[in-house]
Design a protein around this motif. Sequence first.
Motif, PDB file in Angstrom:
ATOM      1  N   HIS A   1       0.854  -1.189   0.000  1.00  0.00           N
ATOM      2  CA  HIS A   1       0.000   0.000   0.000  1.00  0.00           C
ATOM      3  C   HIS A   1       0.887   1.236   0.000  1.00  0.00           C
ATOM      4  O   HIS A   1       1.871   1.300   0.728  1.00  0.00           O
ATOM      5  N   ASP A   2       0.527   2.205  -0.804  1.00  0.00           N
ATOM      6  CA  ASP A   2       1.212   3.487  -0.811  1.00  0.00           C
ATOM      7  C   ASP A   2       0.314   4.511  -0.151  1.00  0.00           C
ATOM      8  O   ASP A   2      -0.903   4.441  -0.267  1.00  0.00           O
ATOM      9  N   ALA A   3       0.926   5.453   0.518  1.00  0.00           N
ATOM     10  CA  ALA A   3       0.183   6.543   1.114  1.00  0.00           C
ATOM     11  C   ALA A   3       0.870   7.850   0.740  1.00  0.00           C
ATOM     12  O   ALA A   3       2.085   7.892   0.587  1.00  0.00           O
ATOM     13  N   GLU A   4       0.104   8.865   0.524  1.00  0.00           N
ATOM     14  CA  GLU A   4       0.694  10.163   0.200  1.00  0.00           C
ATOM     15  C   GLU A   4      -0.147  11.269   0.796  1.00  0.00           C
ATOM     16  O   GLU A   4      -1.296  11.054   1.143  1.00  0.00           O
ATOM     17  N   ARG A   5       0.468  12.420   0.901  1.00  0.00           N
ATOM     18  CA  ARG A   5      -0.257  13.588   1.370  1.00  0.00           C
ATOM     19  C   ARG A   5       0.313  14.810   0.690  1.00  0.00           C
ATOM     20  O   ARG A   5       1.420  14.786   0.162  1.00  0.00           O
ATOM     21  N   THR A   6      -0.431  15.858   0.668  1.00  0.00           N
ATOM     22  CA  THR A   6       0.018  17.103   0.071  1.00  0.00           C
ATOM     23  C   THR A   6       1.057  17.767   0.976  1.00  0.00           C
ATOM     24  O   THR A   6       0.892  17.799   2.189  1.00  0.00           O
ATOM     25  N   VAL A   7       2.114  18.287   0.380  1.00  0.00           N
ATOM     26  CA  VAL A   7       3.166  18.960   1.141  1.00  0.00           C
ATOM     27  C   VAL A   7       2.913  20.448   1.140  1.00  0.00           C
ATOM     28  O   VAL A   7       2.548  21.056   0.198  1.00  0.00           O
TER      29      VAL A   7
END
Length: 103
Positions: free
Chosen positions: A97-103
């Motif tokens: 699973h990949d997770a990302e968020r806005t920087v």
Amino acid sequence: MLRSMALLRDRPVGFTEMFLDADEPAIVVQDSTLVDRAARGKGVGRSLKAANLHQLERITADTAAGARYVQTWTSQSNAPMLALNRQFGFRVAGTMHDAERTV
């Protein structure tokens, strides 16, 4: 590193590669099988994977003597590649699973 490229009338339409995992000599990583959208559904991915697996069989006795497994990653939304991998004898061994968020 094993690389295969598919050409159609001298134009590249597909690419795949395999490499030894430096940290885990028992694992060969099947990475990045890419097929041009216009060439999909014509057996290009199958031919590329078959070519690399055939080359791997020829070199394991010398170069990759410790190799025991071929590992690959495929998006769960890529049904054609999942089916192709099953036909080559791959089985699901885990889910990433990949997770990302806005920087």
